[in-house]
Design a protein around this motif. Structure first.
Motif, PDB file in Angstrom:
ATOM      1  N   ARG A 125       0.854  -1.191   0.000  1.00 17.08           N
ATOM      2  CA  ARG A 125       0.000   0.000   0.000  1.00 17.08           C
ATOM      3  C   ARG A 125       0.884   1.233   0.000  1.00 17.08           C
ATOM      4  NH1 ARG A 125      -2.741   3.001   4.479  1.00 17.08           N
ATOM      5  NH2 ARG A 125      -4.318   4.206   3.432  1.00 17.08           N
ATOM      6  N   ASN A 126       0.728   2.051  -1.001  1.00 10.21           N
ATOM      7  CA  ASN A 126       1.451   3.313  -1.090  1.00 10.21           C
ATOM      8  C   ASN A 126       0.464   4.440  -0.831  1.00 10.21           C
ATOM      9  OD1 ASN A 126       3.917   2.151  -1.835  1.00 10.21           O
ATOM     10  ND2 ASN A 126       3.249   2.007  -3.953  1.00 10.21           N
ATOM     11  N   PRO A 127       0.671   5.202   0.239  1.00  7.28           N
ATOM     12  CA  PRO A 127      -0.266   6.286   0.524  1.00  7.28           C
ATOM     13  C   PRO A 127      -0.223   7.348  -0.572  1.00  7.28           C
ATOM     14  CG  PRO A 127       1.620   6.388   1.991  1.00  7.28           C
ATOM     15  CD  PRO A 127       1.755   5.143   1.183  1.00  7.28           C
ATOM     16  N   ARG A 128      -1.359   7.912  -0.854  1.00  5.46           N
ATOM     17  CA  ARG A 128      -1.467   8.949  -1.870  1.00  5.46           C
ATOM     18  C   ARG A 128      -1.091  10.291  -1.244  1.00  5.46           C
ATOM     19  NH1 ARG A 128      -6.593  11.696  -3.775  1.00  5.46           N
ATOM     20  NH2 ARG A 128      -5.760  13.033  -5.378  1.00  5.46           N
ATOM     21  N   THR A 129      -0.288  11.052  -1.945  1.00  3.29           N
ATOM     22  CA  THR A 129       0.061  12.382  -1.464  1.00  3.29           C
ATOM     23  C   THR A 129      -0.657  13.419  -2.322  1.00  3.29           C
ATOM     24  OG1 THR A 129       2.021  12.496  -2.886  1.00  3.29           O
ATOM     25  CG2 THR A 129       2.341  11.701  -0.636  1.00  3.29           C
ATOM     26  N   ALA A 130      -0.775  14.583  -1.765  1.00  2.00           N
ATOM     27  CA  ALA A 130      -1.394  15.693  -2.495  1.00  2.00           C
ATOM     28  C   ALA A 130      -0.512  16.051  -3.700  1.00  2.00           C
ATOM     29  CB  ALA A 130      -1.546  16.890  -1.571  1.00  2.00           C
ATOM     30  N   PRO A 131      -1.076  16.707  -4.704  1.00  2.00           N
ATOM     31  CA  PRO A 131      -0.309  17.007  -5.912  1.00  2.00           C
ATOM     32  C   PRO A 131       0.776  18.065  -5.736  1.00  2.00           C
ATOM     33  CG  PRO A 131      -2.525  17.891  -6.083  1.00  2.00           C
ATOM     34  CD  PRO A 131      -2.479  17.070  -4.834  1.00  2.00           C
ATOM     35  N   ILE A 132       0.708  18.857  -4.674  1.00  2.00           N
ATOM     36  CA  ILE A 132       1.723  19.888  -4.461  1.00  2.00           C
ATOM     37  C   ILE A 132       2.468  19.575  -3.171  1.00  2.00           C
ATOM     38  CG2 ILE A 132       2.161  22.340  -4.045  1.00  2.00           C
ATOM     39  CD1 ILE A 132      -0.413  22.907  -5.613  1.00  2.00           C
ATOM     40  N   LEU A 133       3.772  19.455  -3.289  1.00  2.00           N
ATOM     41  CA  LEU A 133       4.633  19.246  -2.126  1.00  2.00           C
ATOM     42  C   LEU A 133       5.609  20.409  -2.054  1.00  2.00           C
ATOM     43  CD1 LEU A 133       5.506  15.475  -2.596  1.00  2.00           C
ATOM     44  CD2 LEU A 133       3.784  16.450  -1.082  1.00  2.00           C
ATOM     45  N   MET A 134       5.904  20.873  -0.844  1.00  2.00           N
ATOM     46  CA  MET A 134       6.891  21.942  -0.686  1.00  2.00           C
ATOM     47  C   MET A 134       7.653  21.760   0.621  1.00  2.00           C
ATOM     48  SD  MET A 134       4.564  25.277   0.181  1.00  2.00           S
ATOM     49  CE  MET A 134       3.071  24.884  -0.701  1.00  2.00           C
ATOM     50  N   THR A 135       8.870  22.246   0.612  1.00  2.00           N
ATOM     51  CA  THR A 135       9.694  22.179   1.812  1.00  2.00           C
ATOM     52  C   THR A 135       9.200  23.198   2.827  1.00  2.00           C
ATOM     53  OG1 THR A 135      11.266  23.824   1.025  1.00  2.00           O
ATOM     54  CG2 THR A 135      11.718  21.510   0.444  1.00  2.00           C
ATOM     55  N   GLU A 136       9.666  23.047   4.042  1.00  2.00           N
ATOM     56  CA  GLU A 136       9.277  23.987   5.095  1.00  2.00           C
ATOM     57  C   GLU A 136       9.728  25.404   4.755  1.00  2.00           C
ATOM     58  OE1 GLU A 136       9.381  24.280   9.917  1.00  2.00           O
ATOM     59  OE2 GLU A 136      11.003  23.209   8.942  1.00  2.00           O
ATOM     60  N   ALA A 137      10.927  25.547   4.184  1.00  2.00           N
ATOM     61  CA  ALA A 137      11.436  26.880   3.831  1.00  2.00           C
ATOM     62  C   ALA A 137      10.535  27.556   2.797  1.00  2.00           C
ATOM     63  CB  ALA A 137      12.864  26.779   3.306  1.00  2.00           C
ATOM     64  N   VAL A 138      10.078  26.794   1.815  1.00  2.00           N
ATOM     65  CA  VAL A 138       9.185  27.348   0.792  1.00  2.00           C
ATOM     66  C   VAL A 138       7.845  27.733   1.414  1.00  2.00           C
ATOM     67  CG1 VAL A 138       7.909  26.822  -1.330  1.00  2.00           C
ATOM     68  CG2 VAL A 138      10.299  26.144  -1.108  1.00  2.00           C
ATOM     69  N   TRP A 139       7.309  26.868   2.284  1.00  2.00           N
ATOM     70  CA  TRP A 139       6.027  27.153   2.934  1.00  2.00           C
ATOM     71  C   TRP A 139       6.127  28.410   3.797  1.00  2.00           C
ATOM     72  CZ3 TRP A 139       1.212  27.140   2.539  1.00  2.00           C
ATOM     73  CH2 TRP A 139       0.340  27.173   3.611  1.00  2.00           C
ATOM     74  N   ILE A 140       7.194  28.556   4.545  1.00  2.00           N
ATOM     75  CA  ILE A 140       7.393  29.752   5.373  1.00  2.00           C
ATOM     76  C   ILE A 140       7.482  31.002   4.488  1.00  2.00           C
ATOM     77  CG2 ILE A 140       9.052  30.932   6.873  1.00  2.00           C
ATOM     78  CD1 ILE A 140       9.612  28.146   8.132  1.00  2.00           C
ATOM     79  N   GLY A 141       8.215  30.906   3.377  1.00  2.00           N
ATOM     80  CA  GLY A 141       8.336  32.033   2.451  1.00  2.00           C
ATOM     81  C   GLY A 141       7.005  32.392   1.807  1.00  2.00           C
ATOM     82  N   TYR A 142       6.253  31.378   1.430  1.00  2.00           N
ATOM     83  CA  TYR A 142       4.939  31.625   0.823  1.00  2.00           C
ATOM     84  C   TYR A 142       4.005  32.309   1.815  1.00  2.00           C
ATOM     85  CZ  TYR A 142       0.530  30.917  -1.577  1.00  2.00           C
ATOM     86  OH  TYR A 142      -0.680  31.118  -2.175  1.00  2.00           O
ATOM     87  N   LYS A 143       3.989  31.809   3.057  1.00  2.00           N
ATOM     88  CA  LYS A 143       3.123  32.425   4.076  1.00  2.00           C
ATOM     89  C   LYS A 143       3.518  33.869   4.338  1.00  2.00           C
ATOM     90  CE  LYS A 143       3.532  29.565   7.473  1.00  2.00           C
ATOM     91  NZ  LYS A 143       3.344  28.845   8.745  1.00  2.00           N
ATOM     92  N   ALA A 144       4.826  34.161   4.316  1.00  2.00           N
ATOM     93  CA  ALA A 144       5.285  35.521   4.548  1.00  2.00           C
ATOM     94  C   ALA A 144       4.913  36.441   3.380  1.00  2.00           C
ATOM     95  CB  ALA A 144       6.798  35.536   4.758  1.00  2.00           C
TER      96      ALA A 144
END
Length: 68
Positions: free
Chosen positions: A10-29
């Motif tokens: 069983r391979n869990p399904r991931t969402a179509p968009i993945l990002m690193t923590e640094a990218v997520w922090i930058g996007y939120k800012a």
């Protein structure tokens, strides 16, 4: 009588968009009032990525209001 020995992987399904923590922090800012930031469209996932040891966030760009 038929007896079968099978292995299921069983391979869990991931969402179509993945990002690193640094990218997520930058996007939120950069866009703190964006729907993808203010609504829970992205979330922390447990995922192994080769050559990366940090946190990974996953999400989808389809806003909940448009989903059936």
């Amino acid at each position: 009588m038929l007896i079968r020995d099978e292995t299921f992987v069983r391979n869990p399904r991931t969402a179509p968009i993945l990002m690193t923590e640094a990218v997520w922090i930058g996007y939120k800012a950069a866009a703190p009032n964006s729907v993808s930031v203010t609504k829970p469209l992205f979330h922390l996932v447990t995922l192994t990525v080769p050559s990366y040891t940090g946190k990974v966030f996953a999400g989808d760009v389809h806003y909940p209001v448009f989903k059936e």
